[in-house]
Design a protein around this motif. Structure first.
Motif, PDB file in Angstrom:
ATOM      1  N   PHE A  85       0.834  -1.203   0.000  1.00  0.00           N
ATOM      2  CA  PHE A  85       0.000   0.000   0.000  1.00  0.00           C
ATOM      3  C   PHE A  85       0.868   1.252   0.000  1.00  0.00           C
ATOM      4  N   GLU A  86       1.961   1.238   0.753  1.00  0.00           N
ATOM      5  CA  GLU A  86       2.881   2.372   0.766  1.00  0.00           C
ATOM      6  C   GLU A  86       3.515   2.578  -0.610  1.00  0.00           C
ATOM      7  N   TYR A  87       3.816   1.488  -1.291  1.00  0.00           N
ATOM      8  CA  TYR A  87       4.357   1.594  -2.650  1.00  0.00           C
ATOM      9  C   TYR A  87       3.340   2.258  -3.576  1.00  0.00           C
ATOM     10  N   PHE A  88       2.096   1.798  -3.492  1.00  0.00           N
ATOM     11  CA  PHE A  88       1.051   2.419  -4.307  1.00  0.00           C
ATOM     12  C   PHE A  88       0.999   3.925  -4.050  1.00  0.00           C
ATOM     13  N   PHE A  89       1.010   4.293  -2.789  1.00  0.00           N
ATOM     14  CA  PHE A  89       0.926   5.706  -2.418  1.00  0.00           C
ATOM     15  C   PHE A  89       2.115   6.492  -2.968  1.00  0.00           C
ATOM     16  N   LEU A  90       3.328   5.987  -2.741  1.00  0.00           N
ATOM     17  CA  LEU A  90       4.527   6.699  -3.180  1.00  0.00           C
ATOM     18  C   LEU A  90       4.610   6.777  -4.698  1.00  0.00           C
ATOM     19  N   TYR A  91       4.253   5.701  -5.364  1.00  0.00           N
ATOM     20  CA  TYR A  91       4.298   5.688  -6.828  1.00  0.00           C
ATOM     21  C   TYR A  91       3.270   6.669  -7.400  1.00  0.00           C
ATOM     22  N   ILE A  92       2.079   6.676  -6.848  1.00  0.00           N
ATOM     23  CA  ILE A  92       1.034   7.588  -7.320  1.00  0.00           C
ATOM     24  C   ILE A  92       1.447   9.038  -7.106  1.00  0.00           C
ATOM     25  N   GLY A  94       9.306  13.028 -17.476  1.00  0.00           N
ATOM     26  CA  GLY A  94       8.520  12.688 -16.292  1.00  0.00           C
ATOM     27  C   GLY A  94       8.811  11.292 -15.805  1.00  0.00           C
ATOM     28  N   GLU A  95       8.923  10.343 -16.740  1.00  0.00           N
ATOM     29  CA  GLU A  95       9.257   8.966 -16.377  1.00  0.00           C
ATOM     30  C   GLU A  95      10.612   8.893 -15.679  1.00  0.00           C
ATOM     31  N   PHE A  96      11.559   9.693 -16.166  1.00  0.00           N
ATOM     32  CA  PHE A  96      12.889   9.689 -15.559  1.00  0.00           C
ATOM     33  C   PHE A  96      12.838  10.155 -14.111  1.00  0.00           C
ATOM     34  N   PHE A  97      12.058  11.201 -13.837  1.00  0.00           N
ATOM     35  CA  PHE A  97      11.977  11.712 -12.468  1.00  0.00           C
ATOM     36  C   PHE A  97      11.228  10.751 -11.547  1.00  0.00           C
ATOM     37  N   VAL A  98      10.249  10.038 -12.082  1.00  0.00           N
ATOM     38  CA  VAL A  98       9.583   8.992 -11.297  1.00  0.00           C
ATOM     39  C   VAL A  98      10.598   7.902 -10.954  1.00  0.00           C
ATOM     40  N   PHE A  99      11.360   7.474 -11.957  1.00  0.00           N
ATOM     41  CA  PHE A  99      12.405   6.473 -11.723  1.00  0.00           C
ATOM     42  C   PHE A  99      13.410   6.959 -10.683  1.00  0.00           C
ATOM     43  N   SER A 118      12.977   9.096  -8.291  1.00  0.00           N
ATOM     44  CA  SER A 118      12.338   9.103  -6.972  1.00  0.00           C
ATOM     45  C   SER A 118      12.321   7.695  -6.380  1.00  0.00           C
ATOM     46  N   VAL A 119      11.912   6.731  -7.194  1.00  0.00           N
ATOM     47  CA  VAL A 119      11.854   5.335  -6.732  1.00  0.00           C
ATOM     48  C   VAL A 119      13.248   4.821  -6.391  1.00  0.00           C
ATOM     49  N   LEU A 120      14.227   5.157  -7.226  1.00  0.00           N
ATOM     50  CA  LEU A 120      15.603   4.720  -6.989  1.00  0.00           C
ATOM     51  C   LEU A 120      16.135   5.253  -5.665  1.00  0.00           C
ATOM     52  N   LEU A 121      15.878   6.516  -5.378  1.00  0.00           N
ATOM     53  CA  LEU A 121      16.350   7.114  -4.126  1.00  0.00           C
ATOM     54  C   LEU A 121      15.685   6.465  -2.919  1.00  0.00           C
ATOM     55  N   ILE A 122      14.396   6.177  -3.035  1.00  0.00           N
ATOM     56  CA  ILE A 122      13.675   5.511  -1.948  1.00  0.00           C
ATOM     57  C   ILE A 122      14.262   4.120  -1.708  1.00  0.00           C
ATOM     58  N   SER A 123      14.425   3.362  -2.790  1.00  0.00           N
ATOM     59  CA  SER A 123      14.938   1.995  -2.690  1.00  0.00           C
ATOM     60  C   SER A 123      16.376   1.973  -2.185  1.00  0.00           C
ATOM     61  N   LEU A 124      17.205   2.857  -2.724  1.00  0.00           N
ATOM     62  CA  LEU A 124      18.619   2.913  -2.346  1.00  0.00           C
ATOM     63  C   LEU A 124      18.788   3.295  -0.880  1.00  0.00           C
ATOM     64  N   SER A 125      18.061   4.323  -0.439  1.00  0.00           N
ATOM     65  CA  SER A 125      18.185   4.765   0.956  1.00  0.00           C
ATOM     66  C   SER A 125      17.707   3.685   1.908  1.00  0.00           C
ATOM     67  N   SER A 126      16.642   2.972   1.537  1.00  0.00           N
ATOM     68  CA  SER A 126      16.128   1.894   2.382  1.00  0.00           C
ATOM     69  C   SER A 126      17.118   0.748   2.473  1.00  0.00           C
ATOM     70  N   ALA A 169       4.509  10.208  -6.936  1.00  0.00           N
ATOM     71  CA  ALA A 169       5.577  10.512  -7.892  1.00  0.00           C
ATOM     72  C   ALA A 169       5.015  10.736  -9.292  1.00  0.00           C
ATOM     73  N   GLU A 170       4.067   9.896  -9.709  1.00  0.00           N
ATOM     74  CA  GLU A 170       3.449  10.061 -11.027  1.00  0.00           C
ATOM     75  C   GLU A 170       2.663  11.370 -11.109  1.00  0.00           C
ATOM     76  N   ALA A 171       1.920  11.675 -10.054  1.00  0.00           N
ATOM     77  CA  ALA A 171       1.101  12.890 -10.053  1.00  0.00           C
ATOM     78  C   ALA A 171       1.954  14.152 -10.080  1.00  0.00           C
ATOM     79  N   ILE A 172       3.099  14.118  -9.423  1.00  0.00           N
ATOM     80  CA  ILE A 172       3.968  15.302  -9.362  1.00  0.00           C
ATOM     81  C   ILE A 172       4.810  15.440 -10.631  1.00  0.00           C
TER      82      ILE A 172
END
Length: 350
Positions: free
Chosen positions: A118-125, A139-144, A146-154, A127-130
């Motif tokens: 559910f958190e993934y859905f929220f974060l992905y949505i 836009g796809e690059f910035f979504v990627f 965002s996801v990369l930074l989240i995954s890498l930091s985690s 990122a897509e909306a922004i």
């Protein structure tokens, strides 16, 4: 490419991924060693594949990220991912006497998956909306990103957070409640959305024998020489590349052999049924795992050290747990209200 209807081999693939999850839980919770039966290799496949499928089936090419759409999707996902998880987890904690603060940490006694999804859905949505309302390459690059930074930091938080527990203080508790260490898998969720979007191109690429052979060699190299990237700081790239490589290999196998996984074939019919009941199985199977009954047998199995026997035993136990979970699911689904709130079934309109 927008895929208008369900793809049978994707449902079968989801069923296969669910079997892999139970296959890991049997030795982990019941036999005393999480990595017997080739689970040390399957861990490179299991969660990347599961989150990939979630991203793959979630993506819709014609979706417009306006406020109405966002609220509708998040409300629906909350009802499917969070409400059932909260009910079954609470019941599990009460029945097994685990009602303590530690139970609500990152693993949540095993019930972290739907919560984190559910958190993934929220974060992905978000990122897509922004970044990608207009569905552009930029836009796809910035979504990627965002996801990369989240995954890498985690990923690196999971690696080092115990070292800095005192400095983190209450932040550690908060991030534990959020299951932040599990955010490292989000890169595979994103990869699923990308493959779905460019599925026609993906098929053309993966139909090339040399591409698949290269990916296969890359994956084998990753699992044979883990010490190389552990000592060189290459851990996150290796983790990501191996997860993506294994996902491509398994998906391509199911796609190229899709005739085996149709409803007309016994194997396809069973895997598809499991695939469409993954939520039920995931939520229920923890109640049926033989936690304290197989420790001695597990010790003997480990001592005997026969991989073929380990695979047979773990697989048979896994299938038994799945069957029992499905039986319980069928009983619960007899009540339309429980089926709706516990397993996300659509309510029939009167």
């Amino acid at each position: 490419m927008e895929l208008a209807k369900r793809i049978e081999y994707i449902d079968a693939l989801r069923g296969f991924a669910m079997i892999l999850v139970i296959y890991f839980h049997i030795p982990s919770y019941c036999l005393g060693n999480a990595y017997i039966g080739f689970n040390d290799i399957l861990e490179w496949v299991r969660m990347p594949l599961f989150f990939f499928i979630s991203g793959f089936v979630f993506y819709k090419a014609d979706r417009i990220w306006d406020s109405k759409t966002i609220v509708t999707i998040l409300k629906k996902k909350f009802m499917i991912q969070i409400i059932p998880m909260a009910v079954f987890m609470t019941l599990f904690l009460i029945l097994f006497d685990y009602m303590e603060p530690a139970s609500f940490g990152s693993d949540k006694k095993g019930y972290w998956y739907t919560f984190v999804l559910f958190e993934y859905f929220f974060l992905y949505i978000v990122a897509e909306a922004i970044f990608n309302k207009d569905k552009t390459t930029k836009g796809e690059f910035f979504v990627f990103l965002s996801v990369l930074l989240i995954s890498l930091s985690s990923f690196y938080y999971a690696k080092y957070y115990t070292r800095y527990s005192d400095e983190l203080g209450h932040w550690k508790t908060f991030l534990g409640i959020l299951s932040y260490v599990k955010f490292r898998h989000m890169i595979f969720f994103w990869f699923g959305t990308i493959v779905r979007r460019y599925f026609t191109r993906f098929i053309v690429i993966t139909n090339n024998y040399y591409v698949i052979a290269t990916i296969g060699c890359l994956f084998i190299t990753m699992i044979i020489f883990p010490s190389v990237y552990h000592t060189t700081g290459f851990e996150y790239p290796a983790y990501t590349i191996s997860g993506i490589a294994s996902t491509i290999l398994v998906l391509t196998f199911f796609r190229k052999n899709e005739q085996l996984f149709t409803k007309d074939k016994w194997l396809g019919k069973k895997l598809q049924f499991i695939g469409r009941r993954t939520l039920d199985i995931y939520l229920l199977h923890y109640f049926f795992l033989p936690y304290h009954c197989l420790q001695d047998f597990g010790a003997w199995l480990i001592h005997y050290d026969n991989k073929a026997l380990e695979v047979i035993v773990i697989l048979l136990l896994s299938l038994c747990i799945i069957v029992v979970s499905l039986m319980a699911s069928n009983i619960i689904r007899l009540d339309p209200i429980m089926a709706h709130y516990l397993f996300g079934m659509k309510r029939e309109k009167k």
